[in-house]
Design a protein around this motif. Structure first.
Motif, mmCIF file in Angstrom:
data_model
loop_
_atom_site.group_PDB
_atom_site.id
_atom_site.type_symbol
_atom_site.label_atom_id
_atom_site.label_comp_id
_atom_site.label_asym_id
_atom_site.label_seq_id
_atom_site.Cartn_x
_atom_site.Cartn_y
_atom_site.Cartn_z
ATOM 1 N N TRP A 1 0.853 -1.192 0.000
ATOM 2 C CA TRP A 1 0.000 0.000 0.000
ATOM 3 C C TRP A 1 0.884 1.235 0.000
ATOM 4 N N THR A 2 0.393 2.287 -0.602
ATOM 5 C CA THR A 2 1.047 3.593 -0.528
ATOM 6 C C THR A 2 0.225 4.474 0.406
ATOM 7 N N LEU A 3 0.883 5.031 1.410
ATOM 8 C CA LEU A 3 0.216 5.923 2.355
ATOM 9 C C LEU A 3 0.761 7.332 2.186
ATOM 10 N N LEU A 4 -0.128 8.304 2.206
ATOM 11 C CA LEU A 4 0.262 9.705 2.063
ATOM 12 C C LEU A 4 -0.421 10.510 3.164
ATOM 13 N N GLY A 5 0.401 11.180 3.968
ATOM 14 C CA GLY A 5 -0.119 12.055 5.006
ATOM 15 C C GLY A 5 0.163 13.503 4.661
ATOM 16 N N PHE A 6 -0.786 14.384 4.953
ATOM 17 C CA PHE A 6 -0.569 15.799 4.664
ATOM 18 C C PHE A 6 -1.252 16.647 5.720
ATOM 19 N N SER A 7 -0.698 17.843 5.898
ATOM 20 C CA SER A 7 -1.280 18.835 6.806
ATOM 21 C C SER A 7 -1.125 20.194 6.144
ATOM 22 N N LEU A 8 -2.251 20.813 5.765
ATOM 23 C CA LEU A 8 -2.234 22.094 5.077
ATOM 24 C C LEU A 8 -2.965 23.137 5.906
ATOM 25 N N PRO A 9 -2.545 24.387 5.823
ATOM 26 C CA PRO A 9 -3.250 25.458 6.548
ATOM 27 C C PRO A 9 -4.720 25.531 6.139
ATOM 28 N N ASP A 10 -5.573 25.933 7.060
ATOM 29 C CA ASP A 10 -7.007 26.017 6.789
ATOM 30 C C ASP A 10 -7.321 26.949 5.624
ATOM 31 N N SER A 11 -6.462 27.936 5.407
ATOM 32 C CA SER A 11 -6.726 28.923 4.349
ATOM 33 C C SER A 11 -6.420 28.389 2.953
ATOM 34 N N TRP A 12 -5.783 27.236 2.851
ATOM 35 C CA TRP A 12 -5.388 26.679 1.553
ATOM 36 C C TRP A 12 -6.496 25.785 0.989
ATOM 37 N N LYS A 13 -7.701 26.265 0.880
ATOM 38 C CA LYS A 13 -8.812 25.434 0.423
ATOM 39 C C LYS A 13 -8.634 24.979 -1.018
ATOM 40 N N ARG A 14 -8.185 25.889 -1.885
ATOM 41 C CA ARG A 14 -7.990 25.545 -3.284
ATOM 42 C C ARG A 14 -6.911 24.477 -3.442
ATOM 43 N N ARG A 15 -5.815 24.643 -2.741
ATOM 44 C CA ARG A 15 -4.717 23.684 -2.868
ATOM 45 C C ARG A 15 -5.094 22.338 -2.251
ATOM 46 N N ARG A 16 -5.898 22.370 -1.208
ATOM 47 C CA ARG A 16 -6.370 21.121 -0.615
ATOM 48 C C ARG A 16 -7.273 20.380 -1.603
ATOM 49 N N HIS A 17 -8.155 21.128 -2.266
ATOM 50 C CA HIS A 17 -9.017 20.503 -3.274
ATOM 51 C C HIS A 17 -8.186 19.916 -4.418
ATOM 52 N N ASP A 18 -7.193 20.662 -4.883
ATOM 53 C CA ASP A 18 -6.350 20.179 -5.978
ATOM 54 C C ASP A 18 -5.624 18.894 -5.579
ATOM 55 N N LEU A 19 -5.112 18.861 -4.349
ATOM 56 C CA LEU A 19 -4.407 17.668 -3.887
ATOM 57 C C LEU A 19 -5.361 16.481 -3.819
ATOM 58 N N ARG A 20 -6.539 16.686 -3.257
ATOM 59 C CA ARG A 20 -7.493 15.588 -3.161
ATOM 60 C C ARG A 20 -7.933 15.103 -4.534
ATOM 61 N N SER A 21 -8.067 16.026 -5.493
ATOM 62 C CA SER A 21 -8.432 15.640 -6.847
ATOM 63 C C SER A 21 -7.365 14.751 -7.465
ATOM 64 N N ARG A 22 -6.115 15.128 -7.302
ATOM 65 C CA ARG A 22 -5.012 14.320 -7.842
ATOM 66 C C ARG A 22 -4.926 12.971 -7.141
#
Length: 296
Positions: free
Chosen positions: A123-144
Motif C-alpha cells: 500500500w502507498t500511504l500519504l499524510g498531509f497537513s495544510l493550513p485552513d486557508s489553503w482550500k484551493r490547494r487542498r481541493h487540488d491535492l485531493r483531486s489528484r
C-alpha cells in the motif's frame, strides 16, 4: 491547478454527490475527449483542428455552437489549448499541459484494466497537513489523489493499493514540504476488507459500472445507425466518468461478482466496433493543419 478536474465529465460542480444515473458530460470534457480521440490517439500531437470541425463533431453529442466557442476560449485561457490562425479560419491544438493530462487519461482508459488482478500486497500511504486557508490547494491535492487511486483512510491520511508514484504530482502542486509518503504492508491484525469498505464507497463505484454496462449493452443490442464519431465520443466520456473514482482495488478483496469486468468488456466491444469507422469519417470531416512554432 485544476488539471484533473477536466477529466470529470459531469455537468455542474457537485463533486461529492455522484449518482448512478449516468454522467451529464461537460463541454470541456467532451472537447478533450475529442482531441484525445482524433489528435492524441492518431499520434500527431502537433496538429491543429479547425473550429468549424470541432463545432460539427460536438454538435453530434448535443453541444451547441456558442457553447463550443466559449469552451474553446476558456480552454485557451487556461493553457489547455493553443490557437492558430490560417487566413480567416481559427484552428486549435493541444498544449503540453493538456497532452500530459490526456496521456494520463489514455493510460487509465486503454492500458490499465478495470480489475486489479496483480496486487502484490503493498500500500502507498500519504499524510498531509495544510493550513485552513489553503482550500484551493487542498481541493487540488485531493483531486489528484482520487485520480491516482487514493482514498481517505483518515482526514489527513490517504491510502492507495500498490506502489504509487505520487511524488511528481505533489511537486507540481508545490506541496512537497507538506506531504509525507510511505510504502508498507498491512499487519495481520488489520481487516483489509473492512478497511476498504470504510475508505471507499464501493456501492457508488459498482453502480457506475452497472449503469455503464446497461446503457452500452442496450446500444450493442439495438440496430443503431448513429455516426461512429459521436458514439465513440460519448463512449469514451462515459467510461472516463465511470472509472475516474475507481481506485482499482485488489480483486481478491472486492465483493463477489464485481461489475467492473463485464462493463470493461462492453466498453472494449463498442470501442473496437467504432474505432475504424470513426477514424475514416474523421479523415473526411476534420480540417487540420500542422502546428506552427509561433502559435500564440
Amino acid at each position: 491547478m485544476e488539471d484533473y478536474d477536466i477529466l470529470d465529465t459531469r455537468d455542474g460542480d457537485t463533486r461529492d454527490g455522484d449518482t448512478p444515473d449516468g454522467p451529464q458530460p461537460r463541454p470541456q470534457s467532451l472537447m478533450l475527449a475529442f482531441f484525445g480521440n482524433h489528435v492524441l490517439e492518431e499520434g500527431d500531437r502537433d496538429l491543429c483542428v479547425y473550429s468549424g470541425s470541432i463545432i460539427d463533431v460536438l454538435g453530434r453529442v448535443g453541444v451547441g455552437e456558442q457553447a463550443v466557442r466559449s469552451t474553446l476560449t476558456r480552454m485557451v485561457n487556461r493553457g489547455l489549448l493553443r490557437r492558430q490562425r490560417e487566413g480567416r479560419r481559427m484552428y486549435f491544438g493541444l498544449t503540453p499541459q493538456a497532452t500530459r493530462v490526456l496521456g494520463d487519461g489514455r493510460t487509465r482508459i486503454w492500458k490499465q484494466g478495470a480489475v486489479n488482478d496483480d496486487w502484490d500486497g503493498t500500500w502507498t500511504l500519504l499524510g498531509f497537513s495544510l493550513p485552513d486557508s489553503w482550500k484551493r490547494r487542498r481541493h487540488d491535492l485531493r483531486s489528484r489523489l482520487t485520480w491516482s487511486g487514493f482514498g481517505a483512510l483518515y482526514s489527513g491520511l490517504w491510502i492507495a493499493p500498490g506502489n504509487v508514484d505520487i511524488a511528481g504530482a505533489v511537486a507540481e502542486l508545490g506541496l512537497t514540504d507538506h506531504v509525507k509518503v510511505f510504502h508498507a504492508r498491512a499487519d495481520v491484525a488489520t481487516d483489509i476488507e473492512l478497511m476498504i469498505r470504510d475508505t471507499w464507497d464501493l456501492e457508488s463505484v459498482a453502480a457506475r459500472y452497472v449503469t455503464f454496462d446497461k446503457r452500452w449493452t442496450a446500444h450493442l443490442g439495438a440496430d443503431s445507425g448513429d455516426d461512429p464519431i459521436g458514439t465513440r465520443l460519448r463512449l469514451v466520456s462515459e467510461w472516463l466518468w465511470t472509472i475516474r473514482t475507481d481506485p482499482r482495488l485488489p480483486a481478491r478483496h472486492l465483493p463477489p461478482a464485481w461489475p467492473a469486468r463485464p462493463a470493461e468488456d462492453t466498453f472494449h466491444h463498442v470501442a473496437d466496433r467504432t474505432a475504424e469507422p470513426a477514424r475514416l469519417l474523421a479523415r473526411d470531416l476534420l480540417d487540420t493543419v500542422p502546428t506552427r512554432p509561433d502559435t500564440d
